[in-house]
Enzyme design. Structure first.
Site, PDB file in Angstrom:
ATOM      1  N   HIS A 143      64.267  15.358  54.440  1.00  0.00           N
ATOM      2  CA  HIS A 143      63.936  14.129  53.694  1.00  0.00           C
ATOM      3  C   HIS A 143      63.251  14.438  52.366  1.00  0.00           C
ATOM      4  O   HIS A 143      63.125  13.561  51.514  1.00  0.00           O
ATOM      5  CB  HIS A 143      63.021  13.215  54.509  1.00  0.00           C
ATOM      6  CG  HIS A 143      63.657  12.652  55.744  1.00  0.00           C
ATOM      7  ND1 HIS A 143      64.845  11.964  55.704  1.00  0.00           N
ATOM      8  CD2 HIS A 143      63.278  12.672  57.053  1.00  0.00           C
ATOM      9  CE1 HIS A 143      65.169  11.587  56.938  1.00  0.00           C
ATOM     10  NE2 HIS A 143      64.235  12.019  57.772  1.00  0.00           N
ATOM     11  N   ASP A 183      70.521  16.062  62.416  1.00  0.00           N
ATOM     12  CA  ASP A 183      69.313  15.274  62.679  1.00  0.00           C
ATOM     13  C   ASP A 183      69.736  13.799  62.709  1.00  0.00           C
ATOM     14  O   ASP A 183      70.656  13.393  62.003  1.00  0.00           O
ATOM     15  CB  ASP A 183      68.300  15.509  61.551  1.00  0.00           C
ATOM     16  CG  ASP A 183      66.961  14.811  61.779  1.00  0.00           C
ATOM     17  OD1 ASP A 183      65.997  15.501  62.156  1.00  0.00           O
ATOM     18  OD2 ASP A 183      66.890  13.575  61.568  1.00  0.00           O
ATOM     19  N   HIS A 185      68.452  11.315  61.515  1.00  0.00           N
ATOM     20  CA  HIS A 185      68.214  10.627  60.240  1.00  0.00           C
ATOM     21  C   HIS A 185      69.088  11.217  59.135  1.00  0.00           C
ATOM     22  O   HIS A 185      69.416  12.404  59.169  1.00  0.00           O
ATOM     23  CB  HIS A 185      66.732  10.753  59.847  1.00  0.00           C
ATOM     24  CG  HIS A 185      65.779  10.208  60.868  1.00  0.00           C
ATOM     25  ND1 HIS A 185      65.116  11.014  61.766  1.00  0.00           N
ATOM     26  CD2 HIS A 185      65.394   8.939  61.121  1.00  0.00           C
ATOM     27  CE1 HIS A 185      64.351  10.260  62.539  1.00  0.00           C
ATOM     28  NE2 HIS A 185      64.503   8.997  62.175  1.00  0.00           N
ATOM     29  N   ASP A 276      66.530  15.014  67.148  1.00  0.00           N
ATOM     30  CA  ASP A 276      66.097  13.645  67.454  1.00  0.00           C
ATOM     31  C   ASP A 276      67.258  12.717  67.783  1.00  0.00           C
ATOM     32  O   ASP A 276      67.048  11.536  68.029  1.00  0.00           O
ATOM     33  CB  ASP A 276      65.206  13.064  66.336  1.00  0.00           C
ATOM     34  CG  ASP A 276      65.690  13.406  64.948  1.00  0.00           C
ATOM     35  OD1 ASP A 276      66.834  13.896  64.818  1.00  0.00           O
ATOM     36  OD2 ASP A 276      64.936  13.176  63.983  1.00  0.00           O
TER      37      ASP A 276
END
Ligand code: Q9C
Ligand code: ZN
Length: 698
Positions: A143, A183, A185, A276
């Site tokens: 991120h 991931d 995200h 995740d």
């Protein structure tokens, strides 16, 4: 013989370093991205005898010049100094300016080591010293933006390493890099860093939920395919909802990633390996099994001569991440897996998304032009109730799930899912009837008052309380259960809170409270801070006049720290406070007598449900300011509950439909008295805490 076998087996690097556990929340607050993540994985790999089969490496610091290939000098300087003394007083304030970031005295060192460690293993794999490698690093990276920390990430570790291979080590012959970001995200930082670059093919598969899943930016959609020379070299597979699992990911591999990888023919593959999306993850709401990860990884091993570097990103269920990394390590070590085809079929939406991605990219990757097989079997989208359990999307359940930490076992989670669905279908029914239910219970009470209690408070307020016989059962039941009621508004000031228990009015109040049936004082009081945003909304209140009242944003936000004063009271008293806060106690008009609703709003099974599932907030009342009961964790084995506005009101505050309004002077003074008398802040500190919460937009 053993030696020969070992030399034939793939050399797999495994990088672990306790120094990357130094990054942690500043005051030991719970956080899903915590040092135990690395330790849990490391323990598992050792316990299973896998670590000893790998080439174990220590972390190495990244040189500034390498980090500078993807980050601004200002950002590097700040991240490297944020842990120094110089920032002792401003560190937390700076953290709050970012989205989902904390810092402590170990952050700088961990961040530089995380970036350096991915460089270290990537270099060894590129040089052929290792066949493949796993870098257990944190803080995570994907991120992190050019000039910004974000989403638990400080430096973009994988991007730094990719750049290093391409631009600083021409001798290694790495000209094309595939980054696979699995991931849950979107890898927003990585996407931007290579958006125009055809040497880096960035592939991210992530929950999108129509743009509401973190980081909730539109650029996670499949329409973002890169620009200029990089057009076609950015591929997003955005899920529409949670619950995606092995079958969905395998479909994305088989019908998007692998054909493109074959055509791209990378020299090395870097995996932004967040776990995740694993079954049991408290943030992801997806359900990849360890075998699923093993299969996804196995399918990649056929490319780039098996040169694969995995770098840990997210993943917040300790068991899930340990088991998943363990499965991946075995794949890299060459252990035989028997994969049975997944029992589940991909969702209908999965095929639709895959088709959309292929359409978007087919001019750049002709292999994607072919038609998908026709007789695909489908699974329909999970119902909203099924989806409620997953967490990180903005709309509903959201961050309360993050509280659960990361220890729940996979089986328990699955079981909990069913329990939650069942409970929610029940709740939904209740919701439809509640407006009615509450009103009718009140009038029932009015007609059959059986219990009348006289309360004399300060000689001035004499109330007759009517409690119906219907309510005696739940009252006696709930009087045996204790909870912590967490107050964040005027109830932080004890005299004000006691009005809700004993009745009457304290300084500054314009109307009295009727109090609870059980007027006994709280069994205990204690303070805590919670990761939720304090806000002031509505333009006036019956009790305090013009000015907003305090709410706690039900959504968790680790950048926030709000004070709560907790009172240990019975669940019966909590219900009576809930009645009073929501103005559900009726005055019968005659002699100032009051009539209580005859059913409870929150009973012990609901509280137990919330605390075992660590997740849910209930909205037992319709259309009321404090209709939302929030579970904030446990203290002393007792659940901490508070009451605040529903999430839908937060949306209305955000859109401006409801006003955010600073508190009135008297109301603010009451809050400040609470914080000061509770010894949490001095008068100035309390005033600026309140003012800051009142001044900041949502
Ligand atoms: N509404 C990684 O998995 N969630 N980062 C904040 C605020 C942040 C996840 C929710 C999730 C960040 C590396
Ligand atoms: Zn993540």
């Amino acid at each position: 013989m053993a030696a020969a076998a070992a030399s034939r087996a793939a050399r797999v690097g495994l990088l672990y370093d306790e120094r990357m556990c130094a990054h942690a929340t500043p005051d030991g607050e719970e956080h899903p991205e915590n040092p135990e993540r690395l330790r849990a994985i490391w323990r598992k790999l050792n316990a299973e005898g896998v670590a000893s089969r790998c080439v174990v490496l220590k972390a190495k610091e990244a040189e500034d010049k390498y980090i500078a290939s993807v980050h601004s000098n200002n950002h590097i300087k700040l991240m490297k100094e944020i842990s120094s003394k110089k920032y002792d007083s401003s560190r937390n304030t700076i953290a709050r300016k970012y989205n989902s970031i904390y810092f402590n005295k170990g952050s700088s060192e961990s961040a530089v080591l995380a970036a350096g460690s991915v460089i270290e293993v990537a270099e060894k794999v590129a040089a052929g010293e290792l066949r493949s490698a796993i870098a257990l690093v944190r803080p995570p990276g994907h991120h992190a933006e050019h000039d910004e920390a974000m989403g638990f990430c400080l430096f973009n570790n994988v991007a730094v390493a990719a750049n290093y291979l391409l631009n600083d080590r021409p001798d290694l012959g790495i000209k094309k890099i595939l980054i696979v970001d699995w991931d849950v995200h979107h890898g927003n930082g990585t996407q931007k860093m290579f958006y125009n670059d055809p040497c880096v093919l960035f592939f991210s598969v992530h929950r999108f939920d129509y743009g509401s899943f973190y980081p909730a930016e539109g650029d996670a959609s499949h329409c973002f395919i890169g620009e200029e020379a990089g057009k076609g070299y950015n591929i997003n597979v955005p899920w529409e909802h949670g619950k995606c699992g092995d079958a969905d990911y395998i479909a994305a591999w088989d019908h998007v990633l692998l054909p493109v990888t074959e055509a791209f023919d990378p020299d090395i593959i870097l995996v932004s390996a967040g776990f995740d999306a694993a079954l049991g993850d408290p943030l992801g709401g997806c359900c990849i099994t360890p075998n699923g990860y093993a299969l996804l990884l196995t399918k990649l091993l056929g490319f780039a001569k098996g040169r694969i570097v995995m770098a840990l990103e997210g993943g917040y269920n300790l068991r899930s991440i340990a088991n998943s990394v363990f499965a991946c390590a075995k794949v890299l070590l060459g252990d035989k897996f028997t994969f049975s085809s997944p029992e589940m079929q991909p969702f209908e939406s999965t095929w639709r998304i895959i088709q959309a991605v292929r359409n978007e990219l087919k001019t750049y990757w002709p292999v994607l032009s072919s038609k998908l097989p026709e007789n695909l079997s489908l699974r329909i989208k999970p119902s909203p109730i099924e989806l409620y359990t997953s967490s990180d999307s903005e709309p509903d359940g959201e961050d309360v799930d993050e509280l659960s930490g990361a220890v729940s076992s996979v089986n328990v989670i699955q079981f909990a899912d069913d329990a939650i669905s069942e409970h929610l279908s029940k709740m939904k029914l209740d919701e439809e009837n509640l407006a009615v239910k509450t009103a009718s219970s009140c009038s029932a009470a009015e007609h059959h008052p059986t219990d009348s209690v006289e309360v004399d408070k300060d000689g001035s307020v004499v109330l007759s309380k009517r409690i119906s016989d219907l309510s005696l059962a739940w009252r006696s039941d709930l009087s045996r259960t204790h909870v912590w009621y967490a107050s964040f508004g005027s109830n932080m000031w004890k005299p004000r809170f006691l009005c809700y228990i004993q009745g009457g009015k304290a300084d500054g109040m314009s109307i009295p409270c009727c109090g609870s049936r059980d007027t006994s004082s709280p069994r205990g009081t204690m303070w805590k801070t919670v990761p939720h945003r304090l806000l002031f909304g509505r333009s006036s209140t019956p009790c305090w006049g013009t000015g907003g009242v305090a709410f706690l944003n039900p959504e968790m936000n680790y950048n926030e720290k709000s004070y709560v004063c907790m009172y240990k009271i019975t669940l019966e008293q909590f219900n009576d406070i809930l009645f009073q806060e929501n103005r559900l106690v009726l005055e019968d008009g005659k002699n100032g007598n009051v009539v209580y609703p005859d059913s409870s709003l929150v009973d012990s099974s609901e509280v137990e449900f919330m605390s075992t599932n660590k997740a849910i907030h209930l909205e037992p009342i319709k259309d009321s300011w404090y209709s939302n009961v929030l579970y904030l964790g446990d203290e002393d084995e007792l659940p901490i509950l508070t009451m605040t506005c529903p999430s839908s009101d937060i949306e209305r505050y955000k859109s401006g439909e409801l006003p955010l309004v600073p508190p009135s002077k008297t109301y603010a003074a009451t809050l400040i008295k609470g914080l000061v008398e509770g010894k949490q802040l001095d008068a100035d500190g309390a005033a600026s805490y309140i003012n800051a919460a009142a001044a900041r937009g949502l």
